[in-house]
Design an enzyme around this catalytic site. Sequence first.
Site, short mmCIF file in Angstrom:
data_model
loop_
_atom_site.label_atom_id
_atom_site.label_comp_id
_atom_site.label_asym_id
_atom_site.label_seq_id
_atom_site.Cartn_x
_atom_site.Cartn_y
_atom_site.Cartn_z
N CYS A 113 0.80 -1.23 0.00
CA CYS A 113 0.00 0.00 0.00
C CYS A 113 0.83 1.29 0.00
O CYS A 113 0.33 2.34 -0.37
CB CYS A 113 -0.95 0.00 1.19
SG CYS A 113 -2.00 -1.47 1.27
N HIS A 242 -2.96 7.00 1.92
CA HIS A 242 -3.38 5.73 1.33
C HIS A 242 -4.86 5.53 1.63
O HIS A 242 -5.32 5.69 2.77
CB HIS A 242 -2.57 4.58 1.91
CG HIS A 242 -3.17 3.24 1.62
ND1 HIS A 242 -3.55 2.86 0.35
CD2 HIS A 242 -3.51 2.20 2.45
CE1 HIS A 242 -4.08 1.65 0.41
NE2 HIS A 242 -4.07 1.24 1.66
N ASN A 272 -10.14 0.14 -1.50
CA ASN A 272 -8.70 0.10 -1.26
C ASN A 272 -8.03 -0.50 -2.48
O ASN A 272 -8.18 -1.69 -2.75
CB ASN A 272 -8.42 -0.73 -0.01
CG ASN A 272 -6.95 -0.83 0.34
OD1 ASN A 272 -6.08 -0.59 -0.49
ND2 ASN A 272 -6.65 -1.23 1.56
#
Length: 316
Positions: A113, A242, A272
């Site tokens: 990530c 993020h 995500n």
Amino acid sequence: MTGSRVLALGHYQPAKVLTNQDLAAMVDTSDEWITSRVGIRTRHVGGPDEPVDELAAHAAAKALAAAGLQPADIDMVLVATSTAIDRSPSMSARVAARLGLGSPAVMDINVVCSGFTHALATADHAIRAGAAERVLVIGADKMGDIVDWTDRSTCVLMGDGAGAAVVTADPGAGDRPGIGPVLWGSVPGMGNAVRIEGTPPRFAQEGQSVYRWATTQLPPIARKVCERAGVTPEELAAVVLHQANLRIIEPVARKIGAVNAVIAKDVVDSGNTSAASIPMALSKLVERGEVESGAPVLLFGFGGNLSYAGQVIRCP
């Protein structure tokens, strides 16, 4: 020493949209359960004929067009991804071939990530060292390929997509570089909190551990990123964290103290998307005209490996 700057951005997502209502027909969940816990309403998912390098190439082509550059102008390609199934050719090599680039250096970076902010720092360092002049930096992941669609705790989180930046040398930057100093690190002892393991690979995480770490440990680190760049949190025009979970993004942004900043919340529409989340969210902010050119923007990636990396950039 020559500095660097982000010249242009681009993003791409598969056409198929998966809503919370769609997921409720697949697993024991509901729109209320998902939105109250993670803030996500929709996510894009690619089909079997849409490999990760195709998503990456689409985003990169848009960034190149926005920069007014030709493929031959690029001398390095960095792709941040954790969903490359094949070990070789690398994702960066595949993207270079799709775009018809000349003979660039190619490198994949797997920090999950926080991959894009690691890759952006690597591009900045390569340019400062004189090893490159124009770099394509791409974050691309197809999380739909590695998520367990029967596990309601994880399948509701993930989406597919790609974001790209063209990074160029900036000889006249002086003490106001287009890409500020990176602050990066990890917590090796907690690396198992986020995992992509097995054959076939599957995503898993210890959600509560990640939540506590992100909301308590990361805000002071993010403030140090601003300090390194010579910018106060109050001066930030935008904060692009993020896009993991709205319940992480909102408290972390508040604790950073960026009271005047636009806070990217692309997670609501995209889920995500791992390494793609930061460049995709930033590209959308710029496309919508929500951040002025030259304004300071905090980019801060965190997650897999319990790693983090952040820098303040000047908006293209």
